[in-house]
Design an enzyme around this catalytic site. Sequence first.
Site, PDB file in Angstrom:
ATOM      1  N   CYS A   1       6.267 -15.305  42.770  1.00 19.50           N
ATOM      2  CA  CYS A   1       5.910 -16.323  43.769  1.00 19.50           C
ATOM      3  C   CYS A   1       4.706 -17.159  43.351  1.00 19.50           C
ATOM      4  O   CYS A   1       4.750 -18.397  43.388  1.00 19.50           O
ATOM      5  CB  CYS A   1       5.693 -15.673  45.138  1.00 19.50           C
ATOM      6  SG  CYS A   1       4.227 -14.630  45.282  1.00 19.50           S
TER       7      CYS A   1
ATOM      8  N   HIS B   1       2.138 -13.223  49.447  1.00 20.71           N
ATOM      9  CA  HIS B   1       3.256 -14.100  49.085  1.00 20.71           C
ATOM     10  C   HIS B   1       2.855 -15.550  49.313  1.00 20.71           C
ATOM     11  O   HIS B   1       2.090 -15.870  50.220  1.00 20.71           O
ATOM     12  CB  HIS B   1       4.499 -13.770  49.916  1.00 20.71           C
ATOM     13  CG  HIS B   1       5.736 -14.455  49.410  1.00 20.71           C
ATOM     14  ND1 HIS B   1       6.431 -14.026  48.309  1.00 20.71           N
ATOM     15  CD2 HIS B   1       6.392 -15.565  49.867  1.00 20.71           C
ATOM     16  CE1 HIS B   1       7.472 -14.819  48.105  1.00 20.71           C
ATOM     17  NE2 HIS B   1       7.470 -15.767  49.035  1.00 20.71           N
TER      18      HIS B   1
ATOM     19  N   HIS C   1      10.252 -21.232  47.313  1.00 21.00           N
ATOM     20  CA  HIS C   1       9.512 -20.046  46.882  1.00 21.00           C
ATOM     21  C   HIS C   1      10.396 -19.142  46.037  1.00 21.00           C
ATOM     22  O   HIS C   1      11.618 -19.291  46.009  1.00 21.00           O
ATOM     23  CB  HIS C   1       8.967 -19.274  48.092  1.00 21.00           C
ATOM     24  CG  HIS C   1      10.011 -18.523  48.875  1.00 21.00           C
ATOM     25  ND1 HIS C   1       9.792 -17.269  49.399  1.00 21.00           N
ATOM     26  CD2 HIS C   1      11.283 -18.848  49.234  1.00 21.00           C
ATOM     27  CE1 HIS C   1      10.882 -16.861  50.038  1.00 21.00           C
ATOM     28  NE2 HIS C   1      11.792 -17.795  49.957  1.00 21.00           N
TER      29      HIS C   1
END
Length: 362
Positions: free
Chosen positions: A277, A325, A337
Amino acid sequence: MTATVASHRRTRHHPLAPLALTGSTARGARTARTATVLALAGAATATAFDGTGQAAPELTPAQVQDRVDTLYQEAEVATQKYNGAKEQADAAREELSELQDEAARRTLKLNAAKAGLGTMAAGQYRSGGIDPTVRLLLSADPQRYLDGATVLERAGSHQANAVAGYARRLGSIRQVRERAEETAERLADTEAALKKHRVTVVRKLDSAERLLDRLTEEQRQRMANEDGSGGSGAAASGGEAASQAPNPRAAQAVSYAYTALGKPYVWGATGPSAYDCSGLTQAAWQAGGISLPRTTYTQINAGSRIERSQLAPGDLVFFYSGISHVGLYIGDGKMIHAPHPGAPVRIAPIDQMPFAGAARPA
């Protein structure tokens, strides 16, 4: 029968010597490390959920999904710790290399200064004897005499300058060596942390895969569809999202993120063929001319923090209380993402995970 106990110690590399392994030695070390990681992962996952060696209880698909989501999130926390440790290890390794080079340069200057003192001593010998100061400096342990204040007092002006120069060079090399020792110790500690986080990631991901293996292909596909929330397709074109960005750099970051759609998630990866990520957001903004730090918990402090109501394409959006994240906002409540293993880079709503904050790089 007398038992033989083998003693195992970690080899300490001298900080001024190259640390890298080459050839078959390196390949053997990598093979051994890989085997260790896999062995630890297998041992840990055998009792991952009930703490015993007994067969795990039957779970419903919903329970499997909940546990898998938790494991992926925990793996991502460990991945960010791994990324941070790797960044620190790379910096320490580069610093150590620079210190090695610096020590080599200063040693050459020290040797030249010592040669000059030798020439001076030879001249004094021919003219009637060597000054005690120079004789002591050329002995096996000159530092013992350099530390005394009377050395320079017993030398003439020319000799005093030569002796002082030698003393400075000797002291500077000692300082470089001490810094190298500290850097080598820091590197060793960081590499130990790297191994720890790597094992944690492998263990979590292996546990998730074991759970998914309990599902039928239809159940796994249904779960993937629910997780995808739009898959790798585009809700709006990359050009449209980029045109709404607040500045050209953000527009370039958005355009890059669109080109990454469909590429696989690989923990620790920064592109161009795969991403985790924070690797994706780092690469996207690098395309826009801005260097972001490597981890989610450092990227959130890059640039200015913004409210959710102020989001614009290109902004970084962060999730979970531990900031584990990150995605790249593209407008209309959506982001691009890299979710987790098995889920390629895709578009998803930012409501899909617990929102933790946002930042606008600058």
